[in-house]
Design a protein around this motif. Sequence first.
Motif, mmCIF file in Angstrom:
data_model
loop_
_atom_site.group_PDB
_atom_site.id
_atom_site.type_symbol
_atom_site.label_atom_id
_atom_site.label_comp_id
_atom_site.label_asym_id
_atom_site.label_seq_id
_atom_site.Cartn_x
_atom_site.Cartn_y
_atom_site.Cartn_z
ATOM 1 N N TYR A 1 0.812 -1.216 0.000
ATOM 2 C CA TYR A 1 0.000 0.000 0.000
ATOM 3 C C TYR A 1 0.848 1.270 0.000
ATOM 4 C CZ TYR A 1 1.073 0.676 4.952
ATOM 5 O OH TYR A 1 1.730 0.894 6.135
ATOM 6 N N GLU A 2 2.133 1.159 0.364
ATOM 7 C CA GLU A 2 3.012 2.326 0.424
ATOM 8 C C GLU A 2 3.509 2.746 -0.956
ATOM 9 O OE1 GLU A 2 6.200 1.681 3.173
ATOM 10 O OE2 GLU A 2 4.936 0.569 4.570
ATOM 11 N N VAL A 3 3.346 1.878 -1.954
ATOM 12 C CA VAL A 3 3.859 2.151 -3.304
ATOM 13 C C VAL A 3 2.848 2.984 -4.080
ATOM 14 C CG1 VAL A 3 4.723 1.108 -5.436
ATOM 15 C CG2 VAL A 3 5.126 -0.024 -3.228
ATOM 16 N N ASP A 4 3.312 4.018 -4.760
ATOM 17 C CA ASP A 4 2.406 4.931 -5.467
ATOM 18 C C ASP A 4 1.820 4.283 -6.716
ATOM 19 O OD1 ASP A 4 4.114 5.971 -7.993
ATOM 20 O OD2 ASP A 4 5.441 5.752 -6.272
ATOM 21 N N ASP A 5 0.661 4.778 -7.125
ATOM 22 C CA ASP A 5 -0.065 4.214 -8.281
ATOM 23 C C ASP A 5 0.742 4.318 -9.566
ATOM 24 O OD1 ASP A 5 -2.160 3.616 -6.627
ATOM 25 O OD2 ASP A 5 -3.336 5.388 -7.152
ATOM 26 N N PHE A 6 1.482 5.394 -9.738
ATOM 27 C CA PHE A 6 2.265 5.576 -10.971
ATOM 28 C C PHE A 6 3.263 4.430 -11.145
ATOM 29 C CE2 PHE A 6 5.980 7.183 -13.269
ATOM 30 C CZ PHE A 6 5.384 7.669 -14.426
ATOM 31 N N THR A 7 3.969 4.099 -10.063
ATOM 32 C CA THR A 7 4.946 3.006 -10.121
ATOM 33 C C THR A 7 4.265 1.678 -10.433
ATOM 34 O OG1 THR A 7 6.434 4.102 -8.567
ATOM 35 C CG2 THR A 7 6.662 1.720 -8.782
ATOM 36 N N ILE A 8 3.149 1.407 -9.758
ATOM 37 C CA ILE A 8 2.448 0.136 -9.962
ATOM 38 C C ILE A 8 1.909 0.033 -11.383
ATOM 39 C CG2 ILE A 8 0.387 -1.178 -9.308
ATOM 40 C CD1 ILE A 8 0.878 -0.323 -6.436
ATOM 41 N N ASN A 9 1.283 1.089 -11.900
ATOM 42 C CA ASN A 9 0.694 1.045 -13.243
ATOM 43 C C ASN A 9 1.756 0.833 -14.314
ATOM 44 O OD1 ASN A 9 -1.861 1.421 -12.172
ATOM 45 N ND2 ASN A 9 -1.803 3.651 -12.406
ATOM 46 N N ASN A 10 2.874 1.528 -14.187
ATOM 47 C CA ASN A 10 3.945 1.353 -15.167
ATOM 48 C C ASN A 10 4.567 -0.036 -15.088
ATOM 49 O OD1 ASN A 10 4.868 3.937 -16.807
ATOM 50 N ND2 ASN A 10 4.093 4.639 -14.847
ATOM 51 N N TRP A 11 4.686 -0.542 -13.881
ATOM 52 C CA TRP A 11 5.249 -1.878 -13.701
ATOM 53 C C TRP A 11 4.312 -2.943 -14.261
ATOM 54 C CZ3 TRP A 11 9.181 -4.629 -13.739
ATOM 55 C CH2 TRP A 11 9.343 -5.824 -13.033
ATOM 56 N N LEU A 12 3.009 -2.762 -14.099
ATOM 57 C CA LEU A 12 2.056 -3.730 -14.641
ATOM 58 C C LEU A 12 2.114 -3.776 -16.163
ATOM 59 C CD1 LEU A 12 -1.102 -3.283 -12.357
ATOM 60 C CD2 LEU A 12 0.666 -5.049 -12.246
ATOM 61 N N GLU A 13 2.279 -2.633 -16.802
ATOM 62 C CA GLU A 13 2.414 -2.627 -18.262
ATOM 63 C C GLU A 13 3.636 -3.420 -18.696
ATOM 64 O OE1 GLU A 13 2.281 1.048 -20.331
ATOM 65 O OE2 GLU A 13 0.242 1.540 -19.699
ATOM 66 N N ARG A 14 4.729 -3.193 -18.010
ATOM 67 C CA ARG A 14 5.959 -3.916 -18.356
ATOM 68 C C ARG A 14 5.787 -5.409 -18.128
ATOM 69 N NH1 ARG A 14 11.969 -2.922 -15.686
ATOM 70 N NH2 ARG A 14 12.908 -4.843 -16.456
ATOM 71 N N LEU A 15 5.147 -5.779 -17.019
ATOM 72 C CA LEU A 15 4.921 -7.194 -16.720
ATOM 73 C C LEU A 15 4.035 -7.847 -17.771
ATOM 74 C CD1 LEU A 15 4.363 -7.082 -12.856
ATOM 75 C CD2 LEU A 15 6.280 -8.145 -14.063
ATOM 76 N N TYR A 16 3.051 -7.103 -18.276
ATOM 77 C CA TYR A 16 2.182 -7.675 -19.306
ATOM 78 C C TYR A 16 2.983 -8.051 -20.546
ATOM 79 C CZ TYR A 16 -1.099 -8.226 -23.070
ATOM 80 O OH TYR A 16 -1.763 -8.739 -24.164
ATOM 81 N N PHE A 17 3.892 -7.185 -20.951
ATOM 82 C CA PHE A 17 4.685 -7.489 -22.138
ATOM 83 C C PHE A 17 5.697 -8.601 -21.869
ATOM 84 C CE2 PHE A 17 3.057 -3.321 -23.462
ATOM 85 C CZ PHE A 17 2.554 -3.677 -24.705
ATOM 86 N N GLU A 18 6.146 -8.715 -20.629
ATOM 87 C CA GLU A 18 6.981 -9.864 -20.275
ATOM 88 C C GLU A 18 6.186 -11.156 -20.444
ATOM 89 O OE1 GLU A 18 9.052 -9.919 -16.568
ATOM 90 O OE2 GLU A 18 9.925 -7.917 -16.852
ATOM 91 N N ARG A 19 4.925 -11.114 -20.043
ATOM 92 C CA ARG A 19 4.066 -12.298 -20.176
ATOM 93 C C ARG A 19 3.802 -12.612 -21.651
ATOM 94 N NH1 ARG A 19 1.508 -15.353 -16.632
ATOM 95 N NH2 ARG A 19 -0.479 -16.361 -17.120
#
Length: 423
Positions: free
Chosen positions: A138-156
């Motif tokens: 919960y301490e991690v900001d939304d910007f970091t999480i959203n950008n990381w999820l995009e990168r993870l999707y392309f890794e998948r």
Amino acid sequence: MNEDFLYYIWQYKLFSTIALFTIDDKPIQIIKSGTANKNTGPDFLNSQLKIDGQLWAGNVEMHIKSSDWYLHKHEEDKNYDAVILHVVWDYDAAVFLKNNQELPTIVLKHFTDQHLLTNYKSLLYQQKSWIPCEKQMYEVDDFTINNWLERLYFERLEQKSTLIKALLKKSNYDFEAVLFQLLAKNFGLKINGDAFLQLANTIDFTIIRKVRFHEDELMAILFGQAGFLDDDLEEVYHQNLKEKYQYLQHKYQLKPISKQLFQFFRMRPNNFPTIRIAQLACIYVAHQNLFSKLMESSKKEDFYALFIIKMNDFWQTHYTFQKSSKKSPKKLSKSFVDLLLINTIIPLKFSYLQHRNEWNQEIFLNLIKQIQAEKNSIITKFSELHITAKNAMESQALLELKNNYCAQKRCLQCAIGHQLLRK
């Protein structure tokens, strides 16, 4: 403590570099940290350092204990002759090079902030937690999480393209043939996916191209190759397909697999392999250029329209060859088409556009974000941690995060872990 943490500290310079000294009090200035080496040899290549005012160019090696240099027998390996600095956590032995000069060494724990070490231990050594950072995410900001999820999707996506690339190479890059194999696998879902792929592999796609204009012939080949026409039944439809298959089997020298590979137990009737095979045949009868249509489509409604099928009279009143049932259209649901998009069509389109050097990230983000998020135990658990998947891109990314990062405690390679370590 492990060496990965040392690599992490060095790569991101998470230590004091203002007053950095070797164990014999020689000042060090880091010009270039070097490039992390994922192959055999020193840990960081092409580093540049000033040691006691002299510029050095070479490699950096890291160990928990300085004596690990000898434990790993680096003194016998010429790949380590160009090491200019030994970075260790604990110094317990001097290391000498072939010229009898002591290898310059720094003890990293003397220059690392205690908070970083505390954060590292709180992440990596959590006991009985679903994911290491579940109490801190919960301490991690939304910007970091959203950008990381995009990168993870392309890794998948890259991960899913591994199978596709293997099939393409085997088929001499016949994308239509690979589409048929992938669709077959996904029509079998998780339980029957491997059996459906085996079925598809028994039929050269040139045969599908020839018979797909005639539904009865395509049905005969698919059901015959799956072993469902081996029995002697009184059902006229079954007898007609069996007769056609015997002719086509001889004509094309086909070798069927056993129907025992296909599972019916504890499956909903709409997912019976007999129904899924019939639906697959209907799609190829309805669309003679299915691959082109799928590659040209960009909206989920267009894909839904392509997968609208009409089953023949027999399959509207049957789930198997042996027993009739109440009449139903046996349509493909939108949720099923969503699975085809996520697991087959989008990954194949990804490989296709890469092959043509026409890859564009926005194409895939626009498409995958149109699809609803998947529902499973992992996505539900993330939701409880206040990370809610709004679409299929995010649900796919969360699956990648859980399976390939959290489960393996790869916090040092994770953007979320990276932020928590440096808080």
